[in-house]
Design a protein around this motif. Sequence first.
Motif, PDB file in Angstrom:
ATOM      1  N   HIS A 152      -4.500   1.219  -1.143  1.00 25.68           N
ATOM      2  CA  HIS A 152      -3.902  -0.291  -0.967  1.00 25.68           C
ATOM      3  C   HIS A 152      -3.460  -0.723  -2.841  1.00 25.68           C
ATOM      4  CE1 HIS A 152      -4.482  -1.226   2.708  1.00 25.68           C
ATOM      5  NE2 HIS A 152      -6.101  -0.130   2.941  1.00 25.68           N
ATOM      6  N   ALA A 153      -2.733  -0.626  -3.436  1.00 21.61           N
ATOM      7  CA  ALA A 153      -2.517  -1.483  -4.734  1.00 21.61           C
ATOM      8  C   ALA A 153      -2.599  -2.784  -4.222  1.00 21.61           C
ATOM      9  CB  ALA A 153      -0.858  -1.244  -5.293  1.00 21.61           C
ATOM     10  N   LEU A 154      -2.261  -3.331  -4.120  1.00 19.92           N
ATOM     11  CA  LEU A 154      -2.424  -5.414  -3.768  1.00 19.92           C
ATOM     12  C   LEU A 154      -2.907  -5.631  -2.579  1.00 19.92           C
ATOM     13  CD1 LEU A 154       1.426  -5.900  -5.236  1.00 19.92           C
ATOM     14  CD2 LEU A 154      -0.773  -5.973  -6.021  1.00 19.92           C
ATOM     15  N   SER A 162       0.941  -1.238   0.032  1.00 14.93           N
ATOM     16  CA  SER A 162      -0.340   0.091   0.167  1.00 14.93           C
ATOM     17  C   SER A 162       0.966   1.094  -0.279  1.00 14.93           C
ATOM     18  CB  SER A 162      -0.664   0.597   1.291  1.00 14.93           C
ATOM     19  OG  SER A 162      -0.316   0.242   2.207  1.00 14.93           O
ATOM     20  N   TYR A 163       0.400   2.276  -0.217  1.00 13.99           N
ATOM     21  CA  TYR A 163       0.878   3.896  -0.624  1.00 13.99           C
ATOM     22  C   TYR A 163      -0.011   4.356   0.072  1.00 13.99           C
ATOM     23  CZ  TYR A 163       3.378   1.820  -4.834  1.00 13.99           C
ATOM     24  OH  TYR A 163       3.359   1.000  -5.505  1.00 13.99           O
ATOM     25  N   GLU A 164       1.063   5.582   1.234  1.00 15.67           N
ATOM     26  CA  GLU A 164       0.574   6.557   2.059  1.00 15.67           C
ATOM     27  C   GLU A 164       0.772   8.031   0.913  1.00 15.67           C
ATOM     28  OE1 GLU A 164       1.851   6.885   6.144  1.00 15.67           O
ATOM     29  OE2 GLU A 164       1.450   4.400   5.940  1.00 15.67           O
ATOM     30  N   GLY A 210      -5.583  -6.875 -16.512  1.00 15.18           N
ATOM     31  CA  GLY A 210      -6.455  -5.717 -15.437  1.00 15.18           C
ATOM     32  C   GLY A 210      -7.599  -4.345 -15.960  1.00 15.18           C
ATOM     33  N   PRO A 211      -8.252  -3.387 -15.430  1.00 17.46           N
ATOM     34  CA  PRO A 211      -8.184  -2.293 -15.614  1.00 17.46           C
ATOM     35  C   PRO A 211      -7.981  -0.941 -15.135  1.00 17.46           C
ATOM     36  CG  PRO A 211      -9.870  -2.958 -13.722  1.00 17.46           C
ATOM     37  CD  PRO A 211      -9.070  -4.747 -14.205  1.00 17.46           C
ATOM     38  N   SER A 212      -7.195  -0.123 -15.483  1.00 16.37           N
ATOM     39  CA  SER A 212      -6.293   1.163 -15.172  1.00 16.37           C
ATOM     40  C   SER A 212      -6.681   1.379 -13.335  1.00 16.37           C
ATOM     41  CB  SER A 212      -6.596   2.298 -15.162  1.00 16.37           C
ATOM     42  OG  SER A 212      -5.669   3.284 -14.934  1.00 16.37           O
ATOM     43  N   LYS A 222      -1.666  -4.039 -11.955  1.00 21.01           N
ATOM     44  CA  LYS A 222      -0.669  -4.236 -12.294  1.00 21.01           C
ATOM     45  C   LYS A 222       1.056  -3.858 -12.363  1.00 21.01           C
ATOM     46  CE  LYS A 222      -2.779  -3.533 -16.105  1.00 21.01           C
ATOM     47  NZ  LYS A 222      -3.412  -1.795 -15.283  1.00 21.01           N
ATOM     48  N   SER A 223       1.463  -2.631 -12.250  1.00 22.04           N
ATOM     49  CA  SER A 223       2.402  -2.300 -12.070  1.00 22.04           C
ATOM     50  C   SER A 223       2.539  -2.526 -11.326  1.00 22.04           C
ATOM     51  CB  SER A 223       2.233  -0.980 -13.034  1.00 22.04           C
ATOM     52  OG  SER A 223       1.963  -0.471 -14.816  1.00 22.04           O
ATOM     53  N   THR A 224       2.058  -2.356 -10.776  1.00 22.70           N
ATOM     54  CA  THR A 224       3.221  -2.795  -9.161  1.00 22.70           C
ATOM     55  C   THR A 224       3.402  -3.816  -8.911  1.00 22.70           C
ATOM     56  OG1 THR A 224       1.013  -0.992  -7.923  1.00 22.70           O
ATOM     57  CG2 THR A 224       1.894  -2.298  -6.452  1.00 22.70           C
TER      58      THR A 224
HETATM   59  N1  LIG Z   1       4.306   5.494  -5.961  1.00 22.14           N
HETATM   60  C1  LIG Z   1       2.570   4.845  -5.880  1.00 22.14           C
HETATM   61  N2  LIG Z   1       2.335   6.581  -4.664  1.00 22.14           N
HETATM   62  C2  LIG Z   1       0.941   6.698  -4.313  1.00 22.14           C
HETATM   63  N3  LIG Z   1      -0.196   5.717  -5.241  1.00 22.14           N
HETATM   64  C3  LIG Z   1       0.500   4.383  -5.948  1.00 22.14           C
HETATM   65  C4  LIG Z   1       2.112   4.558  -6.478  1.00 22.14           C
HETATM   66  N4  LIG Z   1       2.158   3.434  -7.094  1.00 22.14           N
HETATM   67  C5  LIG Z   1       0.777   3.148  -7.533  1.00 22.14           C
HETATM   68  N5  LIG Z   1      -0.363   3.583  -6.643  1.00 22.14           N
HETATM   69  C6  LIG Z   1      -1.252   3.682  -6.610  1.00 22.14           C
HETATM   70  O1  LIG Z   1      -1.158   2.126  -6.584  1.00 22.14           O
HETATM   71  C7  LIG Z   1      -3.089   1.616  -7.476  1.00 22.14           C
HETATM   72  C8  LIG Z   1      -2.229   0.510  -8.448  1.00 22.14           C
HETATM   73  O2  LIG Z   1      -1.073   0.963  -9.420  1.00 22.14           O
HETATM   74  P1  LIG Z   1      -0.677   0.382 -10.303  1.00 22.14           P
HETATM   75  O3  LIG Z   1      -0.189   0.802 -11.422  1.00 22.14           O
HETATM   76  O4  LIG Z   1       0.095  -0.870 -10.480  1.00 22.14           O
HETATM   77  O5  LIG Z   1      -2.116   0.286 -11.276  1.00 22.14           O
HETATM   78  P2  LIG Z   1      -2.064  -0.694 -13.314  1.00 22.14           P
HETATM   79  O6  LIG Z   1      -3.260  -1.564 -12.964  1.00 22.14           O
HETATM   80  O7  LIG Z   1       0.100  -0.134 -13.326  1.00 22.14           O
HETATM   81  O8  LIG Z   1      -2.950   1.284 -13.553  1.00 22.14           O
HETATM   82  P3  LIG Z   1      -2.554   1.399 -15.607  1.00 22.14           P
HETATM   83  O9  LIG Z   1      -2.897   0.019 -16.147  1.00 22.14           O
HETATM   84  O10 LIG Z   1      -3.390   2.915 -15.400  1.00 22.14           O
HETATM   85  O11 LIG Z   1      -1.129   0.787 -15.434  1.00 22.14           O
HETATM   86  C9  LIG Z   1      -3.128   2.873  -8.117  1.00 22.14           C
HETATM   87  O12 LIG Z   1      -4.153   3.167  -7.226  1.00 22.14           O
HETATM   88  C10 LIG Z   1      -2.575   4.170  -8.077  1.00 22.14           C
HETATM   89  O13 LIG Z   1      -2.748   5.243  -8.004  1.00 22.14           O
END
Ligand SMILES: Nc1ncnc2c1ncn2[C@@H]1O[C@H](COP(=O)(O)OP(=O)(O)OP(=O)(O)O)[C@@H](O)[C@H]1O
Lengths: 403, 249
Positions: free
Chosen positions: B38-40, B29-31, B57-59, B63-65
Amino acid sequence: MSALSALRMAWRSIAANRMRSLLTMLGIVIGVGSVILLVAAGNATTSAVEGKLEGLGTNTLVVYPGGYYYFNTGVPGTEPQLSEGDAEAIATAGRRGGIAGAYPVLSPQVVLQNGSRSDTVNEFTGVNPAYLRSAPVALAAGRLLTGLDERDRARVMILGSRVAERLFGKGKGAGQSVVANGVRFSVVGILAPVGAEFDSTAFAPFSAVRDNLSGPWAPPSLIYVEITHRSAAGLAKASIEVALRRSHQLRPGQEDDFSIEGPEGLVGTTNSISALLGIVLAGVAATSLFVGGMGVMNIMLVTVIERTREIGIRKAIGARRSQIVSQFLVESVVLCLLGGLGGVVVGGGLALVVGHFTGYAVSIGILPVVVAIGVSAAVGLFFGFYPANRAAAMPPIDALRHE
Amino acid sequence: MSAAEIDASGPGVPGADPALIQIEGARRSYELGDEVVHALRDVTLRIEAGEHVAIMGPSGSGKSTLMNVIGCLDQLNEGRYLLDGIDVRDRADDELAEIRNRKIGFIFQQFNLIARTSALENVELPLVYAGVGRRERRRRAHEALDQVGLGDRTGHQPSELSGGQQQRVAIARAIVTDPALLLADEPTGALDLATTEAVMALLDELHEQGRTIVVITHEEEVGAHAARVVRVRDGLIDSDLPAWVEATA
Ligand SMILES: Nc1ncnc2c1ncn2[C@@H]1O[C@H](COP(=O)(O)OP(=O)(O)OP(=O)(O)O)[C@@H](O)[C@H]1O
Ligand SMILES: [Mg+2]
């Protein structure tokens, strides 16, 4: 990482921001350049003083007005003076006092003219021709001054080689005439080049200078004292001191209001000039290199921020901390080294130009150059350290996310 | 299928053949000020060597996390992650750099080549950091560029290459160290349709040569190249199915 690829990377980044890199280097260029210039100036004064020593010969002492601790207060009439009587007083000590002769010198500022060509002679010397016997001068053309010239108050002159060259051209001038502050003198001789001091001087008989150039009341600027032998310098100094204290009516306990310099005195002066110059040099170097280094640090911090993403990429593909640190350190060292080289070229070039126009012998030597470049590299290391570590400490995802 | 496998050889069981990627109860999670994102939330995932997996998965679903965690660019708040049997938790920066260098090849949406640096030098870079000698580096970089079909563009700088060509250079850079895992985050996100197909064909080819590939994408066409599709939603795994099941669904 190989040194070559690190250098190539650094060069690329410096070349990519050419203007900014140049401006950043400027601080180091100025720092190193002024140090090189000062070193050249120091060397030039030393060799000029050495030239003067040779010019005076080792059998000459020079008496100056004012004691060793004398400072000109600027109040008219208070500054100590020498007189022609002083020279006579010294001469009376005679060979038993170690004295072979005492010659007062008049040094008026004189502008010499030959038609439209002119030269200002700062060290114009009106002196009894007898003095020239002991001075190590050699003629390039014509004749020396004689006792007859002095007796007849003849308006004749011999020119240092540089002065002659300015007025008449190389190797010419003997047998011609010059106008000195409006009075016509014949040029009877030209001196062979010996060194900066005598080359920029002109000599005329004391009597003629008194009559035509200095005016009747000008005090001698100094007195040349010819001593009987080198080893008699100590004795001669004592004789001069006794004679002058008596003629200046100094009471016991009162400071001398004149000073005597022999060859070793000049050496002392040179040394104290060098020491002073050394301090100035160190100050200038330290200040300007510090300022220049701060500039480099500033730009390196900007570079690190601009290249945050690149740093992130490098870390993602496996760059270790030390590899990132060395990349940025190499860059700041290269930047400073280029600045240092530029400084050597600029400082050296300026010294050569100044030397060309003043006639001082300019030399810098390899050591100051090596030191200057080494110090530049050290400045790069020192001021690059903080930015490089900042780059290396960035967390990779934050860096990659940076836009 | 995958759930059964994880049960059969739970992570950390001595003697069990470790999977290439083994994630268990992962939370990240990110603060952001007072807010906690909560990203994961609770992700358990196992990927074997040689698989070709699409994570979709949706935006904002995480996923990137997930990819950053798998790529050892980010750390979990909770849970465990074993890469090739190595627990990467609490490792020093330099150790993680070395793991990334040796085991993972990254392919990014924005290509992420180093500017003003030739294709060849870009591809050499991971080998530079691995301390490989100049001659060997050259040879392997040329080989990798040949493999992505850019053997004739080695001297070009990124600015002199098309998007598709840049991505192929990036792929060459990812495979030059011969890593266990290729991780691609939206590798075709910045490419047009034709180039997308070319790049995906290249990834398929690399998969056929036995490389493990994990592709993050939200394009169904790209996901269709994989043999297994993991769908993520709100930081949780929504579904994890073989591609042929997905296709019939
Ligand atoms: N460094 C960070 N600081 C704060 N919040 C973050 C950070 N990285 C990711 N998040 C948050 O975590 C959540 C998941 O982000 P993530 O980048 O993993 O999404 P994603 O599935 O890759 O989306 P996309 O398809 O748009 O790339 C999002 O709500 C994002 O705002
Ligand atoms: Mg994403």
